[in-house]
Design a protein around this motif. Structure first.
Motif, PDB file in Angstrom:
ATOM      1  N   ASP A   1       0.816  -1.217   0.000  1.00  0.00           N
ATOM      2  CA  ASP A   1       0.000   0.000   0.000  1.00  0.00           C
ATOM      3  C   ASP A   1       0.845   1.261   0.000  1.00  0.00           C
ATOM      4  O   ASP A   1       0.328   2.367  -0.176  1.00  0.00           O
ATOM      5  N   SER A   2       2.144   1.100   0.235  1.00  0.00           N
ATOM      6  CA  SER A   2       3.054   2.241   0.292  1.00  0.00           C
ATOM      7  C   SER A   2       3.711   2.478  -1.055  1.00  0.00           C
ATOM      8  O   SER A   2       3.488   1.732  -2.019  1.00  0.00           O
TER       9      SER A   2
ATOM     10  N   PRO B   1       0.559   5.370   3.050  1.00  0.00           N
ATOM     11  CA  PRO B   1      -0.614   6.069   2.511  1.00  0.00           C
ATOM     12  C   PRO B   1      -1.003   7.315   3.308  1.00  0.00           C
ATOM     13  O   PRO B   1      -1.398   8.332   2.721  1.00  0.00           O
ATOM     14  N   HIS B   2      -0.906   7.257   4.640  1.00  0.00           N
ATOM     15  CA  HIS B   2      -1.286   8.423   5.452  1.00  0.00           C
ATOM     16  C   HIS B   2      -0.420   9.627   5.112  1.00  0.00           C
ATOM     17  O   HIS B   2      -0.939  10.742   4.929  1.00  0.00           O
ATOM     18  N   THR B   3       0.890   9.429   5.023  1.00  0.00           N
ATOM     19  CA  THR B   3       1.794  10.536   4.701  1.00  0.00           C
ATOM     20  C   THR B   3       1.495  11.098   3.320  1.00  0.00           C
ATOM     21  O   THR B   3       1.489  12.322   3.116  1.00  0.00           O
TER      22      THR B   3
ATOM     23  N   GLU C   1      -1.307  11.132   1.851  1.00  0.00           N
ATOM     24  CA  GLU C   1      -2.619  11.798   1.851  1.00  0.00           C
ATOM     25  C   GLU C   1      -2.589  13.156   2.534  1.00  0.00           C
ATOM     26  O   GLU C   1      -3.246  14.098   2.062  1.00  0.00           O
ATOM     27  N   VAL C   2      -1.848  13.293   3.630  1.00  0.00           N
ATOM     28  CA  VAL C   2      -1.919  14.529   4.428  1.00  0.00           C
ATOM     29  C   VAL C   2      -0.796  15.507   4.100  1.00  0.00           C
ATOM     30  O   VAL C   2      -0.713  16.579   4.717  1.00  0.00           O
ATOM     31  N   THR C   3       0.073  15.166   3.138  1.00  0.00           N
ATOM     32  CA  THR C   3       1.113  16.086   2.684  1.00  0.00           C
ATOM     33  C   THR C   3       1.087  16.144   1.161  1.00  0.00           C
ATOM     34  O   THR C   3       0.350  15.406   0.508  1.00  0.00           O
TER      35      THR C   3
END
Length: 205
Positions: free
Chosen positions: A119-120, A169-171, A173-175
């Motif tokens: 997913d990364s 994925p979080h990184t 999405e938020v950057t």
């Protein structure tokens, strides 16, 4: 002083050259929490707030960007419509969630490749020969204001290096890292501890 933990993505709404570049950045902050003269890291560049306005969740702040700053940072960051990673300055008692970041860009790198792994995504970034000695596996690097861990370093014959980052994925999405493409320029700040260690080593030599 910053930590490399991005709190919001802003948009450069207006850019006007009047000696320096006067930029207005739209953001989801509360203007009541932004002080005139405060420092905000904009994609890794420490800038001083000279004006502000708007409402909570739909605010803006203005900064002046010198020619020296523009010459030493990724050029695409200062065009109207550009999105910027934002981080207000660290307050005494705040959690140090990333690593110590000064907001002083050491050089501009470029995206060599982006490879999905699960997913990364694995990003390979090219760094200049001036920055290569400061990069080490499991060390810290700030990319466009985001604190990240270097996974591997591949030294090149010309003295430059390629280093690999794993972006979850979080990184992404938020950057703004999730918006990067191969060939894009990025702001790099080396770990301040690596800077001092390299200086000490050079003096011993």
């Amino acid at each position: 002083m910053f930590t490399g933990i991005v709190t919001a993505i802003g948009t450069l709404r207006d850019a006007r050259h009047d000696g320096d570049l006067h930029a207005v950045i739209a953001c989801p902050f509360d203007p009541a929490t932004i002080a005139i003269g405060a420092s905000i890291a904009c994609s890794g560049v420490c800038l001083t707030v000279v004006d502000k306005g708007g409402a909570a969740g739909d605010a803006w702040f203005a900064v002046d960007i010198s020619g020296e700053t523009m010459a030493r940072t990724a050029p695409g960051h200062w065009e109207e419509g550009a999105q910027l990673n934002l981080e207000p300055a660290l307050k005494l008692g705040d959690e140090l969630g990333g690593h110590i970041v000064t907001g002083h860009v050491d050089g501009v790198g470029s995206v060599v490749s982006i490879t999905p792994v699960g997913d990364s995504k694995q990003f390979v970034i090219a760094a200049s020969k001036e920055l290569a000695p400061y990069l080490a596996p499991k060390g810290s690097i700030t990319l466009d204001g985001v604190s990240l861990t270097v996974n591997t370093v591949d030294d090149q014959a010309d003295g430059t290096c390629h280093f690999m980052l794993n972006i979850i994925p979080h990184t992404a999405e938020v950057t703004t890292i999730g918006q990067l493409s191969v060939g894009d320029a990025v702001n790099l700040e080396i770990d301040v501890l690596a800077r001092y260690l390299q200086r000490m080593q050079s003096l011993r030599s």
